[in-house]
Design a protein around this motif. Structure first.
Motif, PDB file in Angstrom:
ATOM      1  N   ILE A 190      -7.664   4.461  -3.082  1.00 42.83           N
ATOM      2  CA  ILE A 190      -7.725   3.502  -4.192  1.00 42.83           C
ATOM      3  C   ILE A 190      -6.326   2.989  -4.532  1.00 42.83           C
ATOM      4  CG2 ILE A 190      -8.299   3.216  -6.627  1.00 42.83           C
ATOM      5  CD1 ILE A 190     -10.542   5.270  -6.200  1.00 42.83           C
ATOM      6  N   TRP A 191      -5.353   3.904  -4.616  1.00 43.99           N
ATOM      7  CA  TRP A 191      -3.978   3.494  -4.888  1.00 43.99           C
ATOM      8  C   TRP A 191      -3.469   2.552  -3.801  1.00 43.99           C
ATOM      9  CZ3 TRP A 191      -0.999   4.060  -9.121  1.00 43.99           C
ATOM     10  CH2 TRP A 191      -1.368   5.008 -10.074  1.00 43.99           C
ATOM     11  N   THR A 209      -3.301  13.950  -6.504  1.00 41.52           N
ATOM     12  CA  THR A 209      -4.284  12.915  -6.150  1.00 41.52           C
ATOM     13  C   THR A 209      -5.010  13.278  -4.858  1.00 41.52           C
ATOM     14  OG1 THR A 209      -2.893  11.235  -7.176  1.00 41.52           O
ATOM     15  CG2 THR A 209      -4.600  10.460  -5.687  1.00 41.52           C
ATOM     16  N   SER A 210      -6.320  13.130  -4.850  1.00 43.97           N
ATOM     17  CA  SER A 210      -7.119  13.425  -3.662  1.00 43.97           C
ATOM     18  C   SER A 210      -6.974  12.310  -2.638  1.00 43.97           C
ATOM     19  CB  SER A 210      -8.592  13.574  -4.051  1.00 43.97           C
ATOM     20  OG  SER A 210      -9.096  12.330  -4.536  1.00 43.97           O
ATOM     21  N   ALA A 253       0.831  -1.198   0.000  1.00 49.45           N
ATOM     22  CA  ALA A 253       0.000   0.000   0.000  1.00 49.45           C
ATOM     23  C   ALA A 253       0.870   1.254   0.000  1.00 49.45           C
ATOM     24  CB  ALA A 253      -0.940  -0.009   1.204  1.00 49.45           C
ATOM     25  N   GLY A 254       1.932   1.241   0.824  1.00 51.43           N
ATOM     26  CA  GLY A 254       2.840   2.382   0.864  1.00 51.43           C
ATOM     27  C   GLY A 254       3.542   2.618  -0.461  1.00 51.43           C
ATOM     28  N   PHE A 255       3.891   1.542  -1.151  1.00 47.39           N
ATOM     29  CA  PHE A 255       4.566   1.666  -2.446  1.00 47.39           C
ATOM     30  C   PHE A 255       3.658   2.347  -3.469  1.00 47.39           C
ATOM     31  CE2 PHE A 255       5.023  -0.302  -6.703  1.00 47.39           C
ATOM     32  CZ  PHE A 255       6.230   0.282  -7.061  1.00 47.39           C
ATOM     33  N   MET A 256       2.391   1.937  -3.520  1.00 50.55           N
ATOM     34  CA  MET A 256       1.491   2.539  -4.495  1.00 50.55           C
ATOM     35  C   MET A 256       1.131   3.979  -4.127  1.00 50.55           C
ATOM     36  SD  MET A 256       1.238   0.458  -6.912  1.00 50.55           S
ATOM     37  CE  MET A 256      -0.134   1.049  -7.901  1.00 50.55           C
ATOM     38  N   VAL A 257       1.130   4.291  -2.837  1.00 50.69           N
ATOM     39  CA  VAL A 257       0.964   5.691  -2.430  1.00 50.69           C
ATOM     40  C   VAL A 257       2.157   6.509  -2.914  1.00 50.69           C
ATOM     41  CG1 VAL A 257       0.924   7.251  -0.438  1.00 50.69           C
ATOM     42  CG2 VAL A 257      -0.544   5.229  -0.463  1.00 50.69           C
ATOM     43  N   ALA A 258       3.358   5.915  -2.832  1.00 50.98           N
ATOM     44  CA  ALA A 258       4.553   6.588  -3.340  1.00 50.98           C
ATOM     45  C   ALA A 258       4.452   6.814  -4.849  1.00 50.98           C
ATOM     46  CB  ALA A 258       5.799   5.762  -3.011  1.00 50.98           C
ATOM     47  N   VAL A 259       3.925   5.834  -5.572  1.00 53.21           N
ATOM     48  CA  VAL A 259       3.719   5.982  -7.012  1.00 53.21           C
ATOM     49  C   VAL A 259       2.763   7.143  -7.288  1.00 53.21           C
ATOM     50  CG1 VAL A 259       2.747   4.887  -9.072  1.00 53.21           C
ATOM     51  CG2 VAL A 259       4.209   3.567  -7.538  1.00 53.21           C
ATOM     52  N   ALA A 260       1.705   7.222  -6.484  1.00 55.98           N
ATOM     53  CA  ALA A 260       0.737   8.310  -6.672  1.00 55.98           C
ATOM     54  C   ALA A 260       1.384   9.660  -6.413  1.00 55.98           C
ATOM     55  CB  ALA A 260      -0.458   8.099  -5.743  1.00 55.98           C
TER      56      ALA A 260
END
Length: 353
Positions: free
Chosen positions: A141-142, A134-135, A120-127
């Motif tokens: 969702i990410w 991103t809201s 989850a943290g990795f995809m937040v980093a991608v966002a």
């Protein structure tokens, strides 16, 4: 025909025995005490800070909000969202740990160890790196997708293993996947110059949580809690083994699918709000089972209360240790979780080979 009838009777007797309420009045009273203690801790957290606020002012702000009153603004903009977010995130992580341990019958299963939090943290980093506008809803969702990625990578290790995903392989696979995803997040942070945002997410903390985030988390809480309680009866039966659960009419594939989706939703939401806070999902389920027993109808709500209390308390301690600076909450939960992990590994290690 007589044998079939006896088998059905035995199934019903087993089901009643398993699901029989264990000291239900005592458990209900204990639960009420837990709610009151949590409420008291949250009240103290709201009143304590750089500017201490009396309970009378808190009550006045709730009943008669005045946008010209500085204390009221501090409460609504900073302290209410923070303490509510801490309680929700703590309960999300605790419930996720309970469900994961119940589905896998693995004492080491938890969002932080199984790569769910790191994913989850990795995809937040991608966002943050690719879509900086991103809201909060988009971050959830990410994080949801990333939680699925992390869990999928860890479980894929079990698919290629000869003996399946044993607890030892789970811990090793989770550590490897978490290290991989955290390294990837660090590379993204350096390349796209978002080190500050991502380092906060991996340190873990709930300072500066917005009211919009709390509203979204509250919606997720309703959905997640409803489905979690719905899973309580099947998880209790599954604790006796797949064959027993099947014999009592449980559809294990559906149960596991719903359980995994609930874990991904709760963990993804928690990470999108507070970052990767570890070990709550490992520690709380074991403590709850020691105190309450093995009936998941009680384990799940009690774990939610205990997890919420632990994170609210850790947030208070984070502000007390080195004022006016704050210690990352993730570091405090790790101080509790790592020794517990080692004790658990030493106690149960013989059965993991």
């Amino acid at each position: 025909m007589e044998q079939i009838r006896k088998q059905e009777l035995n199934k019903e007797e087993t089901k009643k025995r398993i699901l029989k309420r264990f000291h239900s009045r005592s458990a209900a009273a204990f639960f009420l005490i837990g709610v009151l203690v949590l409420f008291g801790t949250m009240t103290f957290s709201i009143s304590y800070g750089a500017a201490d606020i009396d309970w009378s002012i808190i009550r006045e702000a709730i009943l008669h909000f005045d946008d010209q009153n500085t204390d009221h603004l501090i409460l609504y903009d900073l302290r209410f969202p923070r303490v509510i977010a801490a309680a929700l995130v703590g309960s999300f992580l605790a419930i996720s740990g309970v469900i994961m341990q119940g589905l896998t019958r693995n004492p080491l299963a938890s969002p932080s160890i199984m790569g769910v939090s790191s994913g989850a943290g990795f995809m937040v980093a991608v966002a943050f790196a690719l879509f900086p506008q991103t809201s909060q809803g988009g971050l959830i969702i990410w994080a949801f997708l990333g939680a699925g990625l992390g869990a999928g990578l860890v479980f894929s290790i079990g698919l290629v293993s000869k003996r399946g995903l044993t607890p030892v392989k789970l811990a090793l696979g989770g550590a490897a996947v978490s290290a991989l995803l955290q390294s990837a997040s660090t590379m993204l942070a350096m390349y796209f110059n978002v080190n500050r945002d991502i380092s906060f997410w991996y340190a873990g903390g709930i300072a500066g949580v917005s009211l919009a985030s709390v509203r979204l988390a509250a919606i997720v809480a309703v959905v997640g809690f409803v489905f979690s309680i719905g899973l309580s009866r099947p998880l209790t039966l599954m604790s006796l083994g797949d064959e027993v659960a099947k014999g009592l009419g449980q559809r294990l594939g559906v149960i596991r699918t719903v359980g995994i989706l609930v874990v991904l939703l709760l963990t993804g939401t928690a990470v999108s709000i507070s970052g990767t806070i570890g070990f709550i999902g490992l520690v709380i389920p074991h403590i709850t089972k020691k105190l309450i027993g093995m009936d998941y109808r009680w384990i799940i709500p009690f774990s939610a209360i205990f997890g919420a209390w632990l994170l609210v308390t850790a947030d208070i301690v984070a502000r007390v240790i080195n004022p006016p600076y704050e210690t990352p909450v993730g570091a405090l939960t790790a101080l509790i979780g790592v020794p517990f992990f080692l004790i658990l590994a030493r106690r149960d290690g013989r059965g993991w080979k």
